[in-house]
Enzyme design. Structure first.
Site, short mmCIF file in Angstrom:
data_model
loop_
_atom_site.label_atom_id
_atom_site.label_comp_id
_atom_site.label_asym_id
_atom_site.label_seq_id
_atom_site.Cartn_x
_atom_site.Cartn_y
_atom_site.Cartn_z
N GLN A 185 8.49 -14.03 21.43
CA GLN A 185 8.21 -15.46 21.60
C GLN A 185 8.84 -16.30 20.47
OE1 GLN A 185 4.06 -16.18 23.19
NE2 GLN A 185 3.76 -14.14 22.32
N VAL B 64 3.19 0.27 4.23
CA VAL B 64 2.47 0.97 5.30
C VAL B 64 1.04 0.42 5.45
CG1 VAL B 64 3.79 3.06 4.96
CG2 VAL B 64 1.68 2.80 3.68
N THR B 65 0.49 0.67 6.63
CA THR B 65 1.19 1.08 7.83
C THR B 65 1.58 -0.17 8.61
OG1 THR B 65 -0.88 1.28 9.12
CG2 THR B 65 -0.09 3.26 8.05
N LYS C 254 -6.64 -4.87 -3.02
CA LYS C 254 -7.24 -5.57 -1.88
C LYS C 254 -8.27 -4.68 -1.17
CE LYS C 254 -3.48 -4.43 1.38
NZ LYS C 254 -4.23 -3.56 2.27
N ASP D 253 0.78 -1.24 0.00
CA ASP D 253 0.00 0.00 0.00
C ASP D 253 0.81 1.30 0.00
OD1 ASP D 253 -1.91 -1.95 0.27
OD2 ASP D 253 -2.71 -1.26 2.18
N CYS E 186 -2.06 -2.58 7.81
CA CYS E 186 -2.06 -3.51 6.67
C CYS E 186 -0.83 -4.41 6.62
CB CYS E 186 -2.23 -2.73 5.37
SG CYS E 186 -3.89 -2.01 5.24
N GLU F 128 -4.62 -0.87 -1.31
CA GLU F 128 -5.92 -0.95 -0.63
C GLU F 128 -6.91 -0.11 -1.44
OE1 GLU F 128 -5.93 0.01 3.53
OE2 GLU F 128 -8.12 -0.05 3.66
C1 C5J Z 1 -3.05 0.59 5.57
C2 C5J Z 1 -4.77 1.85 6.68
N1 C5J Z 1 -2.55 0.36 4.37
N2 C5J Z 1 -3.99 2.20 7.69
N3 C5J Z 1 -4.28 1.15 5.61
O1 C5J Z 1 -2.40 0.33 6.57
O2 C5J Z 1 -5.94 2.16 6.66
#
Ligand code: C5J
Length: 222
Positions: free
Chosen positions: A202, A157-158, A129, A24, A162, A72
């Site tokens: 872990q 990101v972020t 996506k 993204d 995502c 996204e």
């Molecule tokens: C992503 C979001 N790509 N933070 N989207 O992390 O809405």
């Protein structure tokens, strides 16, 4: 087996079965006037990682290894956008609304596109996506299977939304996951730190983390 220096311990590299997934890196999350900015975020945090993401992408390309990009976004008719997602965030600029860079997070709109410096090249897979995770409602799983991929390096990101969601999906599907530390970012520095701790705790419960240099050197010399 070659290794990449990583936390919490060395990542065992399978040179012929590894791909990069860049999550993204879209204008809507990185530029003023986009969706991320409309939610009150400091988008300069995202643009700062562009050189490191670029270095990682170029390292994979130079090594002849697959680079996969995700975006996204939603269909123009919003049929893949649940009301629960559309109604959250900033009521002034919802997903699908007309913004300064076109309709927010809609496939094909200018703001939805990947930052020009990181644009996919011919032959690279681009996954659109509708969710946070890149496996949900996409062909990513089948594509990876068809390429014989067993390990995934993650950037983008972020970190805690995502990227982490996709790493968890991948981990549950049996992929070994490695996060490139300087090539991922959050609008909230403390969330990036926490996400990395959660991922690597872990005994690498979700995956490993390594520097871009260590990854690029590892794939170049394996
Ligand atoms: C992503 C979001 N790509 N933070 N989207 O992390 O809405």
């Amino acid at each position: 087996m070659p290794e990449i220096k990583a936390d919490p311990f060395a990542f065992p590299l399978k040179r012929d079965a590894i791909a990069l997934v860049v999550i993204d890196m879209q204008r809507d999350f990185a530029e003023p006037g986009g969706f991320g900015a409309s939610l009150g975020n400091d988008v300069s945090r995202i643009t700062r990682i562009v050189p490191d993401v670029k270095r990682l992408i170029e390292g994979f390309r130079a090594a002849g290894l697959p680079v996969i990009h995700t975006m996204e976004c939603h269909r123009p008719d919003l049929s893949d956008l649940p009301p629960a997602k559309r109604n959250r965030g900033n009521p002034a600029l919802k997903i699908g609304d007309e913004g300064p860079m076109g309709r927010v997070l809609i496939s094909g709109e200018p703001g939805t596109g990947i930052l020009p410096e990181l644009a996919p090249i011919n032959g690279e897979v681009v996954i659109e996506k509708p969710g946070k995770g890149a496996f949900y409602a996409t062909p990513l799983g089948e594509i990876l299977k068809s390429k014989g991929i067993e390990q995934l390096v993650f950037a983008g990101v972020t970190t805690e939304v995502c990227v982490q969601t996709t790493m968890r999906e991948a981990n549950d599907r049996g992929y070994e996951c490695l996060l490139a530390e300087e090539a991922t970012e959050s609008y909230f520095p403390e969330f990036k730190t926490a996400a990395i701790s959660m991922i690597t705790a872990q005994g690498a419960i979700v995956g490993w983390v390594a520097s871009v240099d260590a990854i690029v050197e590892g794939i170049a010399h394996a």
